[in-house]
Design a protein around this motif. Structure first.
Motif, short mmCIF file in Angstrom:
data_model
loop_
_atom_site.label_atom_id
_atom_site.label_comp_id
_atom_site.label_asym_id
_atom_site.label_seq_id
_atom_site.Cartn_x
_atom_site.Cartn_y
_atom_site.Cartn_z
N VAL A 48 0.85 -1.20 0.00
CA VAL A 48 0.00 0.00 0.00
C VAL A 48 0.88 1.24 0.00
CG1 VAL A 48 -1.80 1.27 1.22
CG2 VAL A 48 -1.68 -1.22 1.42
N VAL A 49 0.54 2.18 -0.86
CA VAL A 49 1.28 3.44 -0.83
C VAL A 49 0.28 4.59 -0.64
CG1 VAL A 49 1.43 3.43 -3.36
CG2 VAL A 49 2.90 4.91 -2.08
N VAL A 50 0.64 5.47 0.28
CA VAL A 50 -0.19 6.65 0.54
C VAL A 50 0.62 7.85 0.08
CG1 VAL A 50 -1.43 7.97 2.30
CG2 VAL A 50 -1.19 5.49 2.56
N LEU A 51 0.09 8.59 -0.89
CA LEU A 51 0.82 9.73 -1.44
C LEU A 51 0.14 11.02 -1.04
CD1 LEU A 51 1.51 8.64 -5.14
CD2 LEU A 51 3.11 8.64 -3.24
N ASP A 52 0.90 11.90 -0.41
CA ASP A 52 0.35 13.22 -0.05
C ASP A 52 1.41 14.24 -0.41
OD1 ASP A 52 -0.87 15.41 0.99
OD2 ASP A 52 -0.66 14.82 3.09
N GLU A 53 1.59 14.44 -1.71
CA GLU A 53 2.66 15.35 -2.13
C GLU A 53 2.09 16.39 -3.08
OE1 GLU A 53 4.18 14.04 -5.54
OE2 GLU A 53 2.32 12.91 -5.48
N ALA A 54 2.44 17.66 -2.79
CA ALA A 54 1.88 18.74 -3.60
C ALA A 54 2.99 19.71 -3.94
CB ALA A 54 0.81 19.46 -2.82
N THR A 55 3.93 19.23 -4.72
CA THR A 55 5.10 20.06 -4.98
C THR A 55 4.85 21.07 -6.10
OG1 THR A 55 6.00 17.84 -5.07
CG2 THR A 55 7.56 19.65 -4.88
N ALA A 56 4.07 20.64 -7.07
CA ALA A 56 4.07 21.40 -8.33
C ALA A 56 2.77 22.15 -8.59
CB ALA A 56 4.32 20.44 -9.46
N GLU A 57 2.91 23.23 -9.33
CA GLU A 57 1.75 23.98 -9.81
C GLU A 57 1.07 23.15 -10.88
OE1 GLU A 57 0.16 26.74 -9.04
OE2 GLU A 57 1.48 26.69 -7.29
N ALA A 58 -0.26 23.05 -10.79
CA ALA A 58 -0.98 22.27 -11.79
C ALA A 58 -0.66 22.77 -13.20
CB ALA A 58 -2.48 22.42 -11.54
N GLY A 59 -0.53 21.84 -14.13
CA GLY A 59 -0.33 22.22 -15.53
C GLY A 59 1.12 22.38 -15.91
N SER A 60 2.01 22.56 -14.92
CA SER A 60 3.41 22.75 -15.25
C SER A 60 4.03 21.44 -15.71
CB SER A 60 4.16 23.27 -14.02
OG SER A 60 4.15 22.27 -13.03
N ASP A 61 5.20 21.54 -16.37
CA ASP A 61 5.91 20.33 -16.80
C ASP A 61 6.20 19.46 -15.60
OD1 ASP A 61 5.85 21.19 -19.29
OD2 ASP A 61 7.97 21.82 -19.41
N MET A 62 6.57 20.18 -14.50
CA MET A 62 6.95 19.45 -13.29
C MET A 62 5.77 18.64 -12.77
SD MET A 62 8.49 21.21 -9.96
CE MET A 62 8.24 20.59 -8.31
N ALA A 63 4.57 19.27 -12.78
CA ALA A 63 3.38 18.56 -12.29
C ALA A 63 3.12 17.33 -13.13
CB ALA A 63 2.18 19.49 -12.31
N GLN A 64 3.23 17.49 -14.45
CA GLN A 64 2.94 16.34 -15.32
C GLN A 64 3.94 15.21 -15.08
OE1 GLN A 64 2.72 17.97 -19.26
NE2 GLN A 64 0.91 19.18 -18.72
N SER A 65 5.21 15.61 -14.95
CA SER A 65 6.24 14.58 -14.73
C SER A 65 6.01 13.86 -13.41
CB SER A 65 7.61 15.27 -14.77
OG SER A 65 8.51 14.57 -13.99
N LEU A 66 5.68 14.63 -12.35
CA LEU A 66 5.45 14.00 -11.05
C LEU A 66 4.19 13.15 -11.05
CD1 LEU A 66 6.57 16.71 -8.48
CD2 LEU A 66 7.67 14.54 -9.01
N ASP A 67 3.15 13.62 -11.75
CA ASP A 67 1.92 12.83 -11.83
C ASP A 67 2.20 11.49 -12.50
OD1 ASP A 67 0.54 14.75 -10.58
OD2 ASP A 67 -0.58 15.48 -12.33
N ARG A 68 3.02 11.53 -13.55
CA ARG A 68 3.38 10.28 -14.26
C ARG A 68 4.14 9.35 -13.30
NH1 ARG A 68 4.84 13.43 -18.64
NH2 ARG A 68 7.04 13.28 -18.06
N ALA A 69 5.11 9.95 -12.58
CA ALA A 69 5.94 9.14 -11.67
C ALA A 69 5.07 8.52 -10.57
CB ALA A 69 7.03 10.00 -11.06
N ALA A 70 4.16 9.34 -10.02
CA ALA A 70 3.31 8.85 -8.94
C ALA A 70 2.41 7.72 -9.43
CB ALA A 70 2.47 9.99 -8.38
N LEU A 71 1.91 7.90 -10.65
CA LEU A 71 1.04 6.87 -11.23
C LEU A 71 1.82 5.56 -11.38
CD1 LEU A 71 -1.86 6.71 -12.24
CD2 LEU A 71 -1.02 7.15 -14.56
N ALA A 72 3.05 5.68 -11.85
CA ALA A 72 3.87 4.49 -12.06
C ALA A 72 4.16 3.79 -10.73
CB ALA A 72 5.18 4.87 -12.74
N VAL A 73 4.39 4.59 -9.68
CA VAL A 73 4.72 4.01 -8.38
C VAL A 73 3.52 3.27 -7.78
CG1 VAL A 73 5.24 4.65 -5.99
CG2 VAL A 73 6.62 5.56 -7.83
N THR A 74 2.32 3.77 -8.07
CA THR A 74 1.13 3.14 -7.47
C THR A 74 0.65 1.95 -8.30
OG1 THR A 74 -0.26 4.72 -8.65
CG2 THR A 74 0.30 5.25 -6.38
#
Ligand SMILES: Nc1ncnc2c1ncn2[C@@H]1O[C@H](COP(=O)(O)OP(=O)(O)OP(=O)(O)O)[C@@H](O)[C@H]1O
Length: 587
Positions: free
Chosen positions: A505-531
């Motif tokens: 089980v992984v619980v993710l509570d991370e809000a580093t990036a501004e929505a829509g930014s490249d950083m947000a997209q990259s982190l969303d992809r990474a988080a999806l892969a981890v889960t």
């Protein structure tokens, strides 16, 4: 002024139990050390006996041959004394090192296991003071005072036995000092014990105030809050210093009173010696030996009573260190599973929570998360998303209700060393980079992971390119003293660590990036892969994170107000649809 609640301090019984536990397996060495000390103390009597005999020989006008016996006695006692003292020191050092090492290990392990709430309530400084300053104090006392204390006590017993063997009246005269010494000690213990306990607590508060100031330094500077904070540190410092000053004053008076007791005892022994010699019941040699026996008591008595000081401080410190192991109890009650439902996956039942004495921030949450399901939690700031995430991950125990994973409370699973400890992990908004290389930071999660496995984890979280471009690749030092990483890179390392732990089980509570930014997209992809392939709870700070979830729950003011598939909720026109509309507005 807010009063900080510190971590618990062990009672005398709990402290003794902690010490007994630390002594496990070391008792034979301890007994051997004591035997060596007994022998050493008995040998200290040889000096006064030999000098008494020499004095008598001179008084009797005997020739130089009369000195041979006493001189041989002195020499033999000196050699044997050196050997026994050496053996006692070595054996005691072994016991002390092992016991203090075990205490320190237990304290550090327990400190890491102290529930988040207890650390928050007590202040990190108090915890740091206990595992560093207090354990240091115990180690110092144990390596110095303990041996001195035991040796002094045995030497005193030997000297009293020697006095009695010469003539019981010498022993009675010497014992005249005891009531004075006992009174002095009682006065000292009564005065200094509370002073030391309060002093150690004041030091804990000072450490908390200092650590708080250092941690918040950028904020203090930015908002010009330095003087206010400085005043608090100063206040805590003055309180700690005032206790130290009072303790020193008490110690000075203590030694002054002991000198009076010595004077009284020695005067009585000399008077008895004069009377016995005068009446022909003792010779000059015996009187000399008796006086030397008594003078030989000065040092050990001072050491014995003086080491009470150190022993007391160490006892206060020990009670605080053992207190860390008591911590705040983690709720291990059976889950309140709904009748007829299998407790598979995560079950959140009637969970209520509040911080300290504040109002409830969660008002009875019920959730079921099936194995392999991906649940997103959305809601306005302050609605309770992060609190729910930490309760699900077991970082805190709820004030009421329960959270279980396959029927086991997650608060129990979160304790270091607990069976199943790595079944569930939490990735938070706090990005911590540990001093060391990239590989060091990753291997915290799995010490034996090969470079290939680290590389594979980095590739999944989109971090393969930049890590490969570092001067020494995975062996490049990062963070303090090394290359500075961006928030996104640190977050990617945190996600790669999750892959290496490989939890269910992984619980993710991370809000580093501004929505829509490249950083947000990259982190969303990474988080999806981890889960992928795991049960996941994602606190969705960006609604794009919620769209990939199997189920979304919407929170408002500590309650779940809506739940369902993201597309269903959008179509339903309720709370999620409103959040979605405002989130996508102008995007
Ligand atoms: N450590 C704490 N001590 C006291 N109150 C706290 C603490 N953490 C959170 N709270 C309070 O609990 C309530 C819920 O906070 P929580 O952080 O869980 O909400 P959230 O929905 O995650 O908010 P955000 O989206 O801003 O992170 C808020 O009123 C918050 O002020």
């Amino acid at each position: 002024m807010t009063v900080t609640t510190l971590l618990p301090v062990a009672t005398a019984r709990q402290t003794r139990a902690g010490l007994r536990d630390a002594l496990r397996g070391r008792r034979p060495a301890l007994w051997a050390a004591l035997a060596a000390l007994v022998l050493d103390s008995a040998l200290t009597l040889a000096g006064p006996v030999a000098i008494g005999r020499i004095t008598q020989a001179v008084a009797d006008h005997r020739g130089p041959s009369a000195l041979i016996g006493p001189v041989l006695l002195l020499t033999a006692a000196a050699v044997a004394g050196a050997l026994t003292a050496w053996a006692a020191t070595v054996l005691l050092a072994r016991v002390v090192l092992a016991v203090t090492g075990r205490l320190r290990e237990d304290a550090v392990t327990s400190a890491l296991a102290v529930p988040v709430d207890a650390v928050e309530a007590g202040g990190t400084g108090d915890l740091v003071a206990r595992v560093s300053g207090d354990t240091e104090r115990i180690a110092d006392a144990a390596s110095g005072a303990l041996g001195d204390f035991a040796a002094a006590a045995l030497t005193i017993l030997a000297a009293l036995a020697g006095l009695a063997a010469l003539d019981w009246r010498f022993a009675v005269a010497g014992l005249l000092a005891v009531p004075l010494q006992a009174h002095t000690l009682r006065w000292y213990l009564r005065t200094s014990q509370p002073l030391y306990a309060a002093g150690r607590t004041a030091e804990g508060r000072r450490a908390s105030a200092l650590l708080g100031a250092f941690t918040a330094l950028p904020t203090l500077r930015a908002l010009r809050l330095g003087p206010g904070r400085y005043a608090r540190v100063e206040e805590a410092s003055e309180a700690a210093m005032s206790y130290e000053f009072r303790a020193t004053r008490a110690a000075t008076r203590f030694y002054g009173r002991l000198n009076i007791a010595e004077f009284t005892g020695l005067s009585a022994v000399l008077l008895v010696a004069w009377a016995l010699v005068h009446s022909g019941r003792a010779d000059v040699g015996a009187a000399t030996t008796a006086a030397l026996f008594f003078v030989g008591l000065f040092d050990p008595v001072n050491t014995l009573l003086g080491t009470f000081d150190t022993v007391q401080q160490a006892t206060a410190a020990l009670a605080r260190v053992v207190g860390v192991t008591l911590g705040a109890p983690v709720s291990e009650g059976r889950p309140q599973a709904s009748p007829g439902r299998p407790a598979e996956g995560i079950a959140v039942r009637g969970v209520r929570h509040r911080y300290g004495n504040g109002p409830d921030v969660l008002h009875g949450i019920d959730l079921d998360i099936r194995p392999g399901q991906r649940l997103a939690v959305v809601g306005a700031t302050g609605s309770g998303k992060s609190t729910l995430a930490t309760l699900i991950a077991g970082m805190r125990a709820p004030c009421a209700g329960g959270v279980t994973l396959d029927g086991v409370p997650t608060a129990g699973l979160a304790r270091p060393g607990a069976p199943g400890n790595r079944r569930i992990v939490l990735v938070t908004q706090e990005h911590h980079l540990f001093p060391g290389t990239v590989a060091d930071n990753l291997r915290l999660a799995c010490r034996e992971a090969s470079d290939e496995r680290l590389g594979a984890a980095l590739a999944v979280v989109d971090a393969a390119d930049w890590t490969a471009a570092l001067p020494d690749g995975l062996d490049t030092p990062v963070g303090r003293g090394g290359i500075r990483l961006t928030a996104r890179q640190v977050q990617q390392l945190a996600l790669a660590r999750v892959l290496l732990i490989d939890p269910e089980v992984v619980v993710l509570d991370e809000a580093t990036a501004e929505a829509g930014s490249d950083m947000a997209q990259s982190l969303d992809r990474a988080a999806l892969a981890v889960t992928e392939g795991r049960t996941a709870v994602v606190v969705a700070h960006r609604l794009s994170q919620a769209e990939t979830a199997d189920v979304v729950v919407v929170m408002e003011n500590g309650r779940v107000v809506e739940r369902g598939r993201p597309d269903e909720l959008r179509a339903a026109g309720g709370a999620y649809a409103r959040l979605w509309a405002s989130w996508t507005y102008g995007r």
